[in-house]
Scaffold this motif. Sequence first.
Motif: not given
Length: 776
Positions: A719-736, A738-743
């Motif tokens: 999460s920090k290494l690739l998405a540069h985010g400290a909030n793991v939950v937010n990183v999962i939703i927005v980055d990892f 992201g397509s699910d969230t967009l849907g």
Amino acid sequence: MIVSLFLPVAGAGFAPLLVRILGHRAAWLLAGFLALPFALYFSTMIENGAGTVLSGGFAWAPSLGLNYQWRLDGLSLTFLLLISGIGTLIILYAGAYLKGHPQQGRFLSFIFLFSASMLGVVASDHLLMLFVYWELTSITSFLLIGFDHQRAASRRGALQALLVTGGGGLFLLAGLLLLGQIGGASTLSALIANGPAILARPEAVVALALILVGAFTKSAQFPFHFWLPNAMEAPTPVSAFLHSATMVKAGVYLLMRLFPLFGTMALWQWALPLFGGVTFVIGAFLSLRQTDLKLILAYTTVASLGLLVMLVGIGSEKAVEAAVLYLIAHALFKGAMFMLAGVIDHEAGTRELSGLGGLRGAMPLTFAAALLAALSMGGLPPFTGFLAKEEIYAALIEGRPAIALALLAAFAGNAMMFAAGFTVALRPFLGARRETPKHAHDGPLLLMAGPVILAVAGLLFGLFSTFQHHFLSSPMASAVFGAPLAVEISVVPHWGLALILSLLTIAAGALIYYTRDAVRAFADRIVRAIGWGPDRGFDQFVSALVHLSVRITRILQPGRLELYLTATFIIIAAALLVPMAAFGEWPSFPEPLAWPQLHEAGMMLIAVIGLVAVLVARTRLTAIVSLGIQGFAVAVLYLMFGAPDLSFTQFMVETLSVVILALIMTRLRLETTDHRPTGQKLLDGTIAIACGLGFALYLLRAVQVPFNSALTEFFSHYSKLLAHGANVVNVIIVDFRGSDTLGEIAVVVITGLSILALIRLRKPAPTIGRNGEGSR
């Protein structure tokens, strides 16, 4: 090789633009997109010699193990030459035939796409590559047959061809997949090499049966023959191309390709001669009933395809040689005759025999080319059709009693084909001159080049049969038979039973021709007496299918939301509870049981109170507000157990849900109270309890499984290494995810728009005017 397969696709892209700039003269440039592949295949044939096998390709989808693999041998190379060569002439012909047509560019684009599809079919070695191109031929032929889409007959013919050949394609897909599964390979060459092991498997019969359905539908074998004459609603360039060297021969090509694999199976040896022979006789007989030049030729094409299938099914060396010779001869004379029928229609204004006669003086070149093509079709020396007919009889008189009926079918069919061919070649040109809608004359160069070249080629291929056998017939027959074969027949007649049968065929054909009116009347009476036929059966089948679909839709989709919700929740409950019951995966009762603290118990109590309030509410609005109480209590529980993001989401969802539902309740005329009977309430309550119990047990069982921390470690690390985010939950939703969230966002937006539209659809209540009349 790859470039030659994709050049027609480039032609499809350039066709509309060039036609817009140059008009019909663009055909000269566009023909190069098929002439260049023809030159490449011809040079390959000359340089590599007879019988050479070339292969290649590239990785198409490596992760799925799919490769774009092509293979050239005598069979595929001959088809490639016929498709590209005749296709070049068709492009030139279409340039004149559709001169001035506002959609000529679109038409030529479709022709190129169809050509590319057929080139791909005969060059493919990979099973799925073959199937993709196979279905593309169905799609592109649908576009060509229905080109004149304003006519109902064109639309029907196109739809019929698509449904029959596309439906057969599904059987073919199943057969190819099963064949690849039992053969352990994905290429035709590997499967043929592994033939004995495949034939030892019982599933081979099923695979062959499925493949035969696909081949029979594509090559219009009885009882699927009806779609091909109806495809005559297409413009004549399409008819000439489809019937000479392309789509209708795709099924024959597939049967020839698979002959080394399945040729010894009992199903092959009785099914192909039976269906092929029946198709041959029926097609030839029905051609005598027609008065439209294109329909006469269409039914003779059905007959020719049946003859080819019958010969491939018999499978002897002579039969394979005869099939190869007849396929080449048929491509030449049938392509020429279809184009000449179009010339007559284009320049005289009709193709009905009743309106034609005495055109020999007005259209001398057309008459000469038609006569040459008919002589080859009738099997007269020194034309290549004579070679084919002699070899057919030589193959059918080898003394095997099992093929005696095939010999009888060949004699009757050839005699009727002889009469049909000369009906097209002679009737419009001989006799008294009849007035035609147009001033009849020979067509321009673009219109005449194709039929003249093909008609003359039928003569040259017979005169120089040694060249034909060396480069075409023998390599093709060897590839079909799976062993070296040398075709040696020449135009010099050799006395024997085959020649006697050939002479008797000519005599019988001439007799049918001279009594054609009586024969046509007899054929018409027979067809009318039979009445029902596959063509009418197709309409009945489609109509029954539509009615069945409507009935099923009315049962499964009655338009009642409560039924949809009931079915959905029953399936959810079953999906949760049935597997646990079937496999004994019930959770164990947790020990020791941790009792909730006071504040936690208080929130749970509030949730229960909200649930009870929903159940006892007298109005729907009260139930909606009570449902919100329950949702807010659950959101507080999320907050207590360390999930602030989830809690915030729950607060927002509950707030919006209550507001939107309340807004709907105030704007729509819905019943304010629940009027369900007691039995319905008990059923709904049971389903609700089953769903809740299922989720509770499922979650309880899930937490009792040993915890796998792989995903936790992955997300924590990256999460920090690739998405540069400290909030793991937010990183999962927005980055990892992201397509699910967009849907999910899209679903929410669409739902909101639907609710807005629903609210705005409500009409205002009527007002009463002074005169007592309602107004709006």
